[in-house]
Write a protein that holds these residues in place. Sequence first.
Motif, short mmCIF file in Angstrom:
data_model
loop_
_atom_site.label_atom_id
_atom_site.label_comp_id
_atom_site.label_asym_id
_atom_site.label_seq_id
_atom_site.Cartn_x
_atom_site.Cartn_y
_atom_site.Cartn_z
N ARG A 204 11.27 58.34 42.83
CA ARG A 204 11.74 59.46 42.00
C ARG A 204 13.22 59.27 41.67
O ARG A 204 13.64 59.46 40.53
N ALA A 205 14.01 58.91 42.67
CA ALA A 205 15.45 58.77 42.43
C ALA A 205 15.72 57.66 41.40
O ALA A 205 16.54 57.83 40.50
N ILE A 206 14.99 56.56 41.52
CA ILE A 206 15.20 55.45 40.56
C ILE A 206 14.76 55.88 39.15
O ILE A 206 15.43 55.61 38.15
N PHE A 207 13.64 56.58 39.10
CA PHE A 207 13.13 57.05 37.80
C PHE A 207 14.09 58.05 37.16
O PHE A 207 14.35 58.03 35.96
N ILE A 208 14.65 58.93 38.01
CA ILE A 208 15.61 59.92 37.51
C ILE A 208 16.85 59.21 36.95
O ILE A 208 17.35 59.55 35.87
N ALA B 91 5.17 59.31 42.04
CA ALA B 91 6.53 59.74 41.67
C ALA B 91 6.59 60.05 40.17
O ALA B 91 7.21 61.03 39.74
N ALA B 92 5.93 59.22 39.37
CA ALA B 92 5.91 59.46 37.92
C ALA B 92 5.14 60.73 37.60
O ALA B 92 5.55 61.54 36.76
N TRP B 93 4.03 60.91 38.27
CA TRP B 93 3.21 62.12 38.08
C TRP B 93 4.04 63.36 38.38
O TRP B 93 3.97 64.37 37.68
N ILE C 89 14.72 48.92 33.76
CA ILE C 89 14.56 48.69 35.20
C ILE C 89 13.23 47.99 35.45
O ILE C 89 12.21 48.35 34.88
N VAL C 90 13.26 46.97 36.30
CA VAL C 90 12.01 46.37 36.78
C VAL C 90 11.99 46.57 38.30
O VAL C 90 12.78 45.97 39.02
#
Length: 713
Positions: free
Chosen positions: A320-324, A152-154, A303-304
Motif C-alpha cells: 500500500r505504501a509503495i502504491f500510494i 493492497a491494490a483492491w 515502479i517495478v
Amino acid sequence: MSSAESSGEERVVKTVCSICYCSCGVLAHVKDGRVVRLEGDPDHPWSKGALCPKGLSGIELLYHPDRINYPMRRVGERGEGKWQRISWDEALDTISFHLSETREKYGPEAICLATGAGLYSNYGTMGYFGYLLGTPNMMTSGYICFNPSGIAAWATIGYAGALFAQEMVNEEIFDAQCILLWASNPRNTHPYPVGEGILKQKQNGTKLIVIDPRPTDYAKKADLWLPIRPSTDDALALGMIHVVINEGLYDREFVEGWAWGFDRLKVHIQAYPPGEMAGITGISEAQIVAAARLFAQAKPGCIVQRVPIDQNRNAIQTSRAIFILNALCGNLDKKGGNLLPRTGDVLTENEMKAQMEKLPRSVLEKRIGAQELPVLSGPDGASRIVHPLFWARAVMEGKPYRIRTQITSANNQILRDQNSRTVLEALKRLDFLATMDLFMTPTAELSDLVLPAVSWLERDGLRGHPGYPYLIPVQHRAVDPLYERWDDNRFFIELAHRMELDMPWKNEAEYIDFRLKGRGVTFKDLEGINVLTLPKEYERYKNGKFQFKTPSGKVELYSTVLEKFGYDPLPRPVRPPETTQEFPLLLMGGKKSLEYVHTTGRQISLLRKRNPDPTLEMSPDLAQELGVGGGDWVWVETIYFGKKERVRFKARLVDGFPRQVVAVEHGWWFPEKREPLHGGFESNVNTVIPNDVFDPISGSTHLRSIPCRVYKD
Ligand code: SF4
C-alpha cells in the motif's frame, strides 16, 4: 502431421512460451511430426526474438523421458512409489467416484481444488468446476505470490489484480523518465530484451533507482542504490512519502481530482520522517530524500516491484505504501508509468475464478480460513482463496471441518509451502488425492492417482499478461499432445461431464472461444498470430473509461475498505524479526534464478548444467569469519516451532553482499534421487521456515528475513 512435414519439410508454428508469465514469442520448427528447433520470434513486441534458457529448453521438456505420459494409480502404500498404468476412463471414473462420495457423505466443502503455477492455465476451468461441485475451497500459491499486492491494490483502487502492472516489467518502462526497481531483478525474471532494455534506457538518460539488499547488476549501475535491510521496505516507502508530501513534490492535479484521504495521510506521515526511517532501514536520510526527490520529479516514473514485497509480515501495508507513493507522484495510467487494469472483452483467468462467487453466501462463508483471514478467504474479501496454513489445520485437525479429498494441478505443495513437514503429513492424511503434473514430484508421489499434463508446446490457449493489459498472448500447439497427456482444461471439462455437471463447454476449444467472445474472432482466426494487440489508451480515469471501484470512487490513500475490516486504513511500519546471539544472520528465502521457476526445471539437463546445485549467497567477509570457501556446502539452521531445523546449500561468495544476510534459492529438490521424496527436504528452504509469522491481512508468510545461523557441512 501436415503434408509439408511428411515430405520432410519444416513447418514453423508461431506460439508463446508459458514456462513463466512473460509469454515470450516463439517460432517452433516442426519436422516429421517432431519439434526440432525453437527460436525467439523477432516480431514479438516484448521478447523481440530472445528466449531465456528455460524457453530454449522447451524441446527437452517436451520429450523428457521422465515425463508422466499415462494416468497411473497407486498400488503400494501412499508415498511408496509403486504405480500401475490405467486408462483415462478409469481415472475419470475413480476421481468422480471419490468426489461424489465425499460430497454426499461430508458435503462439497470437504473437497479442495489446489493449483500451483506449473501449468499457468487452469484457473478458469478449475474454478468453474469448483462452482459446479459446490465447494468454496480453492487453494493457490497466491498468498505469497502477487495476492498480497493484489489485495493492497483492491484496498486502494478497488481491483485485486491491479498491482500486477506495478509488478511486471512491460514496455511502458521504455517511456519512463525514472525506473524504480523495488526488490526486482528483471534479468532473472523477465525476457532478456526487457531486462537489458532497462540498462540501455539508463545509458540513454533514464534515471534508475534500485532498492535491494543484494548487489544486483542493476544495483551496481543505478543512479541510486539503496541497499535496504531486508523486510523494512514499509519504513522506506513511508520515509519517501514524507519527503514527497512535505516538499510539495506530489502531483496536485491528481491528488485533488482522484485521491481520497490526502489530508489524513499528510497528518499521519509526519510520524515517519526520513531521519527516523534511516535507523530502521539502514539507508541514510540523505539517500531516502534523494530517492524520493528523484522519483517524484521524473515525469513519469515507473515502479517495478516484485514478490519479496509480498513475502513479509507487513505485506499489505508495505505494498500500500509503495502504491500510494506511486499514486502521489501521478504515475497511474500514464504513458511510461504504471497502467491501471483493463476489464471487459476477454474473460481473464481471475474473472473466471470469480465464477465461484455465484455460490450462495452461506457456502462462501464456509471457506477454510474465512474467519481468520477474511480479506484473503472471506466472502467479502479480495482473493477468495484458501491459505495453506488453515488448509493443513482443516486436513489434520478437522477445524472447522475436515478436508478429505483433493484434486491438485501442477502444485508441488511440499516444496511450495512453508512448514513443509506439516504439508507432507497433511497430504498423507487426505482420504483421496489426485494430482495432474508433468513429472513425478515429491507431492505427486503422495497421490492416489497421477494424471499426465501437456507442456507448453502441446497446448492451445490464451494467456493473460497480468502486467500489460493491452496484449493478449496466444498459444498454439506445435505438436498434438504426446502419449496420453491432456490439457488441464480438458481434464476439468471432461471430469465435469463424467459427473453430469453442467459445464458450459464441450471441450477446451470451446472454452478458448468463449474467452474470445466479444472480440469478433475465434481461435481458428488466430492461426499464425501469437499476440493480440489492443488499442492503447492512457489516463482513462479522466474520461470515465476506468472507474476506481472503491467506496469513494477514488484512489484511497486512506483505505475505507481496510478500515471496514478492522485493519489500519493508513500504512505503518512493522519491525521484522530480530537476530539473536545464537541466530545472528538474516535468511532471505525465495531467491529466483534465471534457470528455474519455483520448483520446476531441475530435471532439464540444459538448466541443471547451468545451475547444478542449490546455492546460498553470502559476503566474502562472512565466509572468512565462518571458515567457508566458495563452493563449500553449508548448513542453514533456524529455530522452527521451538526446535532447530537445518537445510544444506552450496556457498557462493558475492562481493558487496551485506555482511549480516544470506540468500538462498527456493524450490530445490532432486528428481534424480529415485526415492519417492526425491530429496525434498534436503535443500528445501521451506523446511526451516515456519508459517507462524505472517501478515495479518493476507496471511503472507514472512520469508525474507528469518534469524538463522550458517556453518560449514
Ligand atoms: S522469460 Fe523465459 S520462461 Fe519466461 S516466457 Fe520468456 S522464454 Fe519462457
